[in-house]
Design a protein around this motif. Structure first.
Motif, PDB file in Angstrom:
ATOM      1  N   ARG A  32       0.898  -1.328  -0.062  1.00 21.84           N
ATOM      2  CA  ARG A  32      -0.008  -0.130   0.039  1.00 21.84           C
ATOM      3  C   ARG A  32       0.825   1.166   0.146  1.00 21.84           C
ATOM      4  NH1 ARG A  32      -5.241  -1.747   1.434  1.00 21.84           N
ATOM      5  NH2 ARG A  32      -5.214  -3.819   2.648  1.00 21.84           N
ATOM      6  N   ALA A  33       0.578   1.969  -0.921  1.00 24.50           N
ATOM      7  CA  ALA A  33       1.143   3.639  -0.684  1.00 24.50           C
ATOM      8  C   ALA A  33       0.451   4.090   0.602  1.00 24.50           C
ATOM      9  CB  ALA A  33       0.647   4.313  -1.896  1.00 24.50           C
ATOM     10  N   MET A  34       1.360   4.897   1.337  1.00 20.66           N
ATOM     11  CA  MET A  34       0.915   5.670   2.473  1.00 20.66           C
ATOM     12  C   MET A  34       1.254   7.117   2.426  1.00 20.66           C
ATOM     13  SD  MET A  34       0.234   3.184   4.464  1.00 20.66           S
ATOM     14  CE  MET A  34       0.123   3.822   6.001  1.00 20.66           C
ATOM     15  N   GLY A  35       0.286   7.798   3.054  1.00 20.18           N
ATOM     16  CA  GLY A  35       0.426   9.425   3.075  1.00 20.18           C
ATOM     17  C   GLY A  35       0.142   9.981   4.559  1.00 20.18           C
ATOM     18  N   TRP A  36       0.651  11.086   4.592  1.00 19.69           N
ATOM     19  CA  TRP A  36       0.268  11.890   5.891  1.00 19.69           C
ATOM     20  C   TRP A  36      -0.402  13.161   5.245  1.00 19.69           C
ATOM     21  CZ3 TRP A  36       0.998  10.690  10.704  1.00 19.69           C
ATOM     22  CH2 TRP A  36       1.808   9.642  11.201  1.00 19.69           C
ATOM     23  N   PHE A  37      -1.382  13.501   5.841  1.00 20.23           N
ATOM     24  CA  PHE A  37      -2.412  14.648   5.636  1.00 20.23           C
ATOM     25  C   PHE A  37      -2.388  15.657   7.025  1.00 20.23           C
ATOM     26  CE2 PHE A  37      -4.188  14.079   1.238  1.00 20.23           C
ATOM     27  CZ  PHE A  37      -3.547  12.805   1.190  1.00 20.23           C
ATOM     28  N   ARG A  38      -2.740  16.736   6.962  1.00 25.30           N
ATOM     29  CA  ARG A  38      -2.923  17.602   8.138  1.00 25.30           C
ATOM     30  C   ARG A  38      -4.052  18.513   7.933  1.00 25.30           C
ATOM     31  NH1 ARG A  38       2.425  21.368   7.872  1.00 25.30           N
ATOM     32  NH2 ARG A  38       1.668  22.710   6.324  1.00 25.30           N
ATOM     33  N   GLN A  39      -4.744  18.714   9.128  1.00 20.72           N
ATOM     34  CA  GLN A  39      -6.097  19.645   8.883  1.00 20.72           C
ATOM     35  C   GLN A  39      -6.165  20.646  10.228  1.00 20.72           C
ATOM     36  OE1 GLN A  39      -9.630  17.292   8.630  1.00 20.72           O
ATOM     37  NE2 GLN A  39     -10.828  18.910   7.683  1.00 20.72           N
ATOM     38  N   THR A  40      -6.377  21.713  10.016  1.00 17.03           N
ATOM     39  CA  THR A  40      -6.769  22.608  10.818  1.00 17.03           C
ATOM     40  C   THR A  40      -8.359  23.153  10.677  1.00 17.03           C
ATOM     41  OG1 THR A  40      -5.990  24.484   9.438  1.00 17.03           O
ATOM     42  CG2 THR A  40      -4.388  23.868  10.813  1.00 17.03           C
ATOM     43  N   PRO A  41      -8.818  23.715  12.270  1.00 24.95           N
ATOM     44  CA  PRO A  41     -10.113  24.032  11.946  1.00 24.95           C
ATOM     45  C   PRO A  41     -10.693  24.756  10.856  1.00 24.95           C
ATOM     46  CG  PRO A  41      -9.354  24.104  14.144  1.00 24.95           C
ATOM     47  CD  PRO A  41      -8.140  23.966  13.309  1.00 24.95           C
ATOM     48  N   GLY A  42     -11.550  24.430  10.416  1.00 22.50           N
ATOM     49  CA  GLY A  42     -12.301  25.284   9.163  1.00 22.50           C
ATOM     50  C   GLY A  42     -11.574  25.203   7.924  1.00 22.50           C
ATOM     51  N   LYS A  43     -10.546  24.199   7.647  1.00 22.35           N
ATOM     52  CA  LYS A  43     -10.038  24.136   6.655  1.00 22.35           C
ATOM     53  C   LYS A  43     -10.046  22.880   6.082  1.00 22.35           C
ATOM     54  CE  LYS A  43      -6.528  27.863   6.870  1.00 22.35           C
ATOM     55  NZ  LYS A  43      -5.249  28.416   6.906  1.00 22.35           N
ATOM     56  N   GLU A  44      -9.919  22.704   4.620  1.00 19.82           N
ATOM     57  CA  GLU A  44      -9.844  21.334   4.039  1.00 19.82           C
ATOM     58  C   GLU A  44      -8.468  20.516   4.515  1.00 19.82           C
ATOM     59  OE1 GLU A  44     -13.119  21.499   1.919  1.00 19.82           O
ATOM     60  OE2 GLU A  44     -11.689  20.032   1.324  1.00 19.82           O
ATOM     61  N   ARG A  45      -8.655  19.175   4.548  1.00 13.43           N
ATOM     62  CA  ARG A  45      -7.640  18.303   4.863  1.00 13.43           C
ATOM     63  C   ARG A  45      -6.545  18.580   3.652  1.00 13.43           C
ATOM     64  NH1 ARG A  45      -8.723  12.530   7.128  1.00 13.43           N
ATOM     65  NH2 ARG A  45     -10.047  14.054   8.330  1.00 13.43           N
ATOM     66  N   GLU A  46      -5.056  18.707   4.111  1.00 14.48           N
ATOM     67  CA  GLU A  46      -4.209  19.310   3.351  1.00 14.48           C
ATOM     68  C   GLU A  46      -3.028  18.052   3.166  1.00 14.48           C
ATOM     69  OE1 GLU A  46      -0.929  22.810   3.120  1.00 14.48           O
ATOM     70  OE2 GLU A  46      -1.731  22.153   5.155  1.00 14.48           O
ATOM     71  N   PHE A  47      -2.758  17.706   1.946  1.00 11.95           N
ATOM     72  CA  PHE A  47      -1.600  16.833   1.691  1.00 11.95           C
ATOM     73  C   PHE A  47      -0.321  17.339   2.369  1.00 11.95           C
ATOM     74  CE2 PHE A  47       1.083  13.833  -0.357  1.00 11.95           C
ATOM     75  CZ  PHE A  47       2.186  14.475  -0.851  1.00 11.95           C
ATOM     76  N   VAL A  48       0.231  16.389   2.903  1.00  7.17           N
ATOM     77  CA  VAL A  48       1.924  16.573   3.481  1.00  7.17           C
ATOM     78  C   VAL A  48       2.957  15.843   2.923  1.00  7.17           C
ATOM     79  CG1 VAL A  48       3.187  16.505   5.463  1.00  7.17           C
ATOM     80  CG2 VAL A  48       0.886  17.219   5.649  1.00  7.17           C
ATOM     81  N   ALA A  49       2.823  14.536   2.907  1.00  3.33           N
ATOM     82  CA  ALA A  49       3.738  13.736   2.081  1.00  3.33           C
ATOM     83  C   ALA A  49       3.233  12.380   1.813  1.00  3.33           C
ATOM     84  CB  ALA A  49       4.882  13.641   3.300  1.00  3.33           C
ATOM     85  N   THR A  50       4.059  11.553   0.867  1.00  2.00           N
ATOM     86  CA  THR A  50       3.201  10.355   0.390  1.00  2.00           C
ATOM     87  C   THR A  50       4.567   9.456   0.165  1.00  2.00           C
ATOM     88  OG1 THR A  50       2.188   8.893  -0.825  1.00  2.00           O
ATOM     89  CG2 THR A  50       2.742  10.818  -1.974  1.00  2.00           C
ATOM     90  N   ILE A  51       4.300   8.033   0.295  1.00  2.00           N
ATOM     91  CA  ILE A  51       5.664   7.290  -0.059  1.00  2.00           C
ATOM     92  C   ILE A  51       5.012   5.870  -0.662  1.00  2.00           C
ATOM     93  CG2 ILE A  51       5.506   6.082   2.205  1.00  2.00           C
ATOM     94  CD1 ILE A  51       8.581   5.604   2.108  1.00  2.00           C
ATOM     95  N   SER A  52       5.599   5.446  -1.725  1.00  4.19           N
ATOM     96  CA  SER A  52       5.019   4.425  -2.482  1.00  4.19           C
ATOM     97  C   SER A  52       5.294   3.026  -1.894  1.00  4.19           C
ATOM     98  CB  SER A  52       5.820   4.370  -3.837  1.00  4.19           C
ATOM     99  OG  SER A  52       6.872   3.984  -3.760  1.00  4.19           O
ATOM    100  N   TRP A  53       4.561   2.297  -2.355  1.00  6.84           N
ATOM    101  CA  TRP A  53       5.026   0.765  -1.985  1.00  6.84           C
ATOM    102  C   TRP A  53       6.012   0.387  -2.853  1.00  6.84           C
ATOM    103  CZ3 TRP A  53       4.042  -3.472  -5.484  1.00  6.84           C
ATOM    104  CH2 TRP A  53       3.334  -3.290  -6.422  1.00  6.84           C
ATOM    105  N   SER A  54       6.692  -0.877  -2.631  1.00  4.57           N
ATOM    106  CA  SER A  54       7.715  -1.414  -3.565  1.00  4.57           C
ATOM    107  C   SER A  54       7.923  -2.744  -3.584  1.00  4.57           C
ATOM    108  CB  SER A  54       9.168  -0.778  -3.337  1.00  4.57           C
ATOM    109  OG  SER A  54      10.257  -1.325  -4.041  1.00  4.57           O
ATOM    110  N   GLY A  55       8.316  -3.484  -4.609  1.00  5.50           N
ATOM    111  CA  GLY A  55       8.575  -5.007  -4.820  1.00  5.50           C
ATOM    112  C   GLY A  55      10.170  -5.050  -4.919  1.00  5.50           C
ATOM    113  N   ASN A  56      10.784  -3.879  -5.007  1.00  7.18           N
ATOM    114  CA  ASN A  56      12.312  -4.048  -5.079  1.00  7.18           C
ATOM    115  C   ASN A  56      13.069  -2.957  -4.132  1.00  7.18           C
ATOM    116  OD1 ASN A  56      11.701  -1.682  -6.196  1.00  7.18           O
ATOM    117  ND2 ASN A  56      12.701  -2.213  -8.143  1.00  7.18           N
TER     118      ASN A  56
END
Length: 128
Positions: A32-56
């Motif tokens: 599974r690819a994994m991600g981190w998001f963040r959110q402050t009150p009254g705002k949309e959830r915001e992308f922070v970082a993501t990492i792929s899955w890997s077979g190698n």
């Protein structure tokens, strides 16, 4: 089904560091690819970082411009855990941080809709 539990949030002064952890239970964490998001009150959830899955053992990472060079995402498949190392923290980094997982074999994405599973969030507060 996948369950995600974040930890490591807290209160830190500007310029400080924190490391967030996200422990996953369930099947196929390593595909599974994994991600981190963040959110402050009254705002949309915001992308922070993501990492792929890997077979190698080659992983691709992507970051929001606002955190590039300060935050690092990594994963330990043996521990079913993804991390977010946050350095040089700023008051504007204050938010609830959420961990997210894609469906099995999912690709990295900056879009929250790509992620099927979410943690409950952990609060990060950066004081000036």
């Amino acid at each position: 089904q996948v369950q995600l539990v974040e930890s490591g949030g807290g209160l830190v002064q500007a310029g400080g560091s924190l490391r967030l952890s996200c422990a996953a239970s369930g099947r196929a964490f390593s595909s599974r690819a994994m991600g981190w998001f963040r959110q402050t009150p009254g705002k949309e959830r915001e992308f922070v970082a993501t990492i792929s899955w890997s077979g190698n053992n080659i992983y691709y990472t992507y970051y929001a411009d606002s955190v590039k060079g300060r935050f690092t995402i990594s994963r330990d498949n043996a521990k079913n855990t993804v991390y977010l190392q946050m350095n040089s923290l700023k008051p504007e980094d204050t938010a609830v941080y959420y961990c997210a997982a894609t469906p099995s074999s999912g690709v990295t994405s900056r879009l929250s809709v790509a992620y099927a599973y979410w943690g409950q969030g952990t609060q990060v507060t950066v004081s000036s």
